[in-house]
Design a protein around this motif. Sequence first.
Motif, short mmCIF file in Angstrom:
data_model
loop_
_atom_site.label_atom_id
_atom_site.label_comp_id
_atom_site.label_asym_id
_atom_site.label_seq_id
_atom_site.Cartn_x
_atom_site.Cartn_y
_atom_site.Cartn_z
N GLN A 43 5.49 4.93 10.27
CA GLN A 43 4.71 4.02 9.66
C GLN A 43 5.67 3.33 8.70
N ALA A 44 5.39 1.87 8.72
CA ALA A 44 6.33 0.88 7.70
C ALA A 44 5.53 1.03 6.28
N VAL A 45 6.27 1.24 5.32
CA VAL A 45 5.52 1.06 3.88
C VAL A 45 6.25 0.27 3.09
N ARG A 46 5.49 -0.01 2.01
CA ARG A 46 6.22 -1.26 1.09
C ARG A 46 6.06 -0.30 -0.39
N LYS A 47 7.24 -0.81 -1.25
CA LYS A 47 7.46 -0.07 -2.57
C LYS A 47 5.86 -0.19 -3.34
N GLY A 48 5.24 0.49 -3.85
CA GLY A 48 4.24 0.49 -4.64
C GLY A 48 2.89 0.69 -3.72
N GLN A 49 2.93 0.91 -2.69
CA GLN A 49 1.89 0.79 -1.56
C GLN A 49 1.09 2.23 -1.78
#
Length: 257
Positions: A43-49
């Motif tokens: 799964q793709a994640v973003r910084k701070g997610q």
Amino acid sequence: RRGTLARTIRAVGEVKADETRVSMVHSKISGWVERLSINFTGQAVRKGQPLLSIYSPELLATQEEFLRARQSAARTADSDIPEVRRAGADLLEAARRRLMLFDVPQSLIEALERNGQPQRTVTLEAPASGFVTSKDVFAGTQIEPGATLFTVTDLARVWVEGDVYEYEAPLVRIGQRARVTLPYDPGREYVGRITYVYPYLNTDTRTLRVRFEFDNPGLRLKPGMYVNVGLDTEAVEGVLIPEASILDTGPRQIVYV
């Protein structure tokens, strides 16, 4: 005749994740996983997610300690004794730092100061953007300090590691330009540089491992892939002769004109 002579070193490389872009998500507290926001590997994640929510009695007690320190600092803020005012402020700052060392998000600390109510669960956030390449936690899992929960890997830039033969080793150097093509898409070429030459030789294959770095637009270069590497060596000026004119006796080479 005199002319320029150059050669291209060809090798098979393997795409690997850039180790400098790998982030491990650990727990610094003991507790139980209440809810997972990231549910599967890849799964793709973003910084701070948000990654997951943890219920921790230790962290709940730390929040209450912070609120008591805040109340104490407020009571001593109007004291005529500078030492008393400073002690209250230092105690509040120490409690805030303890929360930060537990990786409590700044938003939760601000909510504590605003509402004065401790939260039952604390959310851990992604330390970097990328893809979840390892997931070792599930909802309801009991975790301990130091446990690895997730591995997040940024694949916007990747490594390619290839092996060159021992006799080609003197021809490679850091910063040298390299080209990569994919077996299933030979028309597309990626340009990168040598960033590291390993300081030892593989004694089984008598080859030297070389690392290249490539930007990865569109994530076409995926870790585990095999690619074709072409390495252009530095051109040198010299005398060019037909190969058929050489008589190689072993100890010496004789050229017939």
